[in-house]
Design an enzyme around this catalytic site. Structure first.
Site, mmCIF file in Angstrom:
data_model
loop_
_atom_site.group_PDB
_atom_site.id
_atom_site.type_symbol
_atom_site.label_atom_id
_atom_site.label_comp_id
_atom_site.label_asym_id
_atom_site.label_seq_id
_atom_site.Cartn_x
_atom_site.Cartn_y
_atom_site.Cartn_z
ATOM 1 C CG ASN A 88 -1.823 -1.193 1.304
ATOM 2 O OD1 ASN A 88 -2.302 -1.668 0.275
ATOM 3 N ND2 ASN A 88 -2.069 -1.709 2.494
ATOM 4 C CG HIS A 101 4.839 -2.144 5.104
ATOM 5 N ND1 HIS A 101 4.743 -0.799 5.390
ATOM 6 C CD2 HIS A 101 3.567 -2.604 5.068
ATOM 7 C CE1 HIS A 101 3.475 -0.469 5.533
ATOM 8 N NE2 HIS A 101 2.737 -1.548 5.328
HETATM 9 P P1 5GP Z 1 -0.295 -1.001 5.929
HETATM 10 O O1 5GP Z 1 -1.757 -0.813 6.237
HETATM 11 O O2 5GP Z 1 0.505 0.254 6.234
HETATM 12 O O3 5GP Z 1 -0.020 -1.546 4.569
HETATM 13 O O4 5GP Z 1 0.181 -2.143 6.908
HETATM 14 C C1 5GP Z 1 0.729 -1.953 8.160
HETATM 15 C C2 5GP Z 1 0.763 -3.313 8.818
HETATM 16 O O5 5GP Z 1 1.685 -3.253 9.881
HETATM 17 C C3 5GP Z 1 -0.563 -3.766 9.407
HETATM 18 O O6 5GP Z 1 -0.922 -5.014 8.817
HETATM 19 C C4 5GP Z 1 -0.294 -3.885 10.895
HETATM 20 O O7 5GP Z 1 -0.941 -4.984 11.484
HETATM 21 C C5 5GP Z 1 1.223 -4.025 10.950
HETATM 22 N N1 5GP Z 1 1.826 -3.470 12.148
HETATM 23 C C6 5GP Z 1 1.631 -2.219 12.639
HETATM 24 N N2 5GP Z 1 2.400 -2.036 13.743
HETATM 25 C C7 5GP Z 1 3.091 -3.188 13.925
HETATM 26 C C8 5GP Z 1 4.057 -3.599 14.903
HETATM 27 O O8 5GP Z 1 4.412 -2.877 15.824
HETATM 28 N N3 5GP Z 1 4.558 -4.856 14.767
HETATM 29 C C9 5GP Z 1 4.180 -5.691 13.748
HETATM 30 N N4 5GP Z 1 4.735 -6.899 13.729
HETATM 31 N N5 5GP Z 1 3.270 -5.332 12.818
HETATM 32 C C10 5GP Z 1 2.734 -4.103 12.909
#
Ligand code: 5GP
Ligand code: ZN
Length: 137
Positions: A88, A101
């Site tokens: 994303n 990521h």
């Molecule tokens: P995005 O919505 O930005 O593509 O995804 C962010 C992802 O990071 C989400 O799936 C969320 O669950 C994960 N996430 C957010 N904070 C942390 C964290 O502190 N540790 C881990 N392992 N995952 C995280």
């Protein structure tokens, strides 16, 4: 370069512990804290890039190669039936952590994980407009 208040900078560089399944000089792969499915993991560069547009070419190449490598491991070890790569960029696209990521989401038959959209229909007008607008210069 790291960003002072970036959680993924801290996780990728081991300042905050994570459930790591792979690490090398440039990347860490760790399990998502709120998994969409069993084995859901994130490929995260150690250097800070906010999103795909900031990511340099070498990291681009490595990220996809890594997705292939870890994805193959997921197929072998978890027995998943498929794999979604989700990446994303920007709030409008659902990005919540502004450090590049790539999600690796193992998929299992009838797992009910919802990665979907409502398909539209490409009209001839839109097709002509968009190929002119976005086509190679
Ligand atoms: P995005 O919505 O930005 O593509 O995804 C962010 C992802 O990071 C989400 O799936 C969320 O669950 C994960 N996430 C957010 N904070 C942390 C964290 O502190 N540790 C881990 N392992 N995952 C995280
Ligand atoms: Zn960062």
């Amino acid at each position: 370069m790291r960003e002072e208040n970036c959680i993924f900078c801290k996780l990728a560089n081991g300042e905050i512990p994570s459930a790591t399944i792979y690490e090398d000089e440039d990347f860490r792969v760790f399990l998502d804290l709120n998994p969409a499915s069993r084995g859901h993991a994130l490929i995260v560069p150690k250097e800070h890039f906010a999103d795909l547009f900031e990511l340099d070419e070498e990291h681009c190449r490595k990220a996809l190669a890594l997705a292939k490598k870890i994805g193959a491991r997921m197929k072998e070890k978890l027995g998943c039936d498929g794999l979604n790569l989700v990446q994303n960029n920007g709030e409008a696209a659902g990005q919540t952590v502004f450090h590049f990521h790539m999600h690796l989401i193992p998929r299992y038959e009838a797992d009910g994980v919802g990665i979907s959209w409502k398909p539209g229909s490409l009209t001839p007008e839109a097709s002509a407009e968009l190929t002119a607008l976005l086509g190679a210069e």
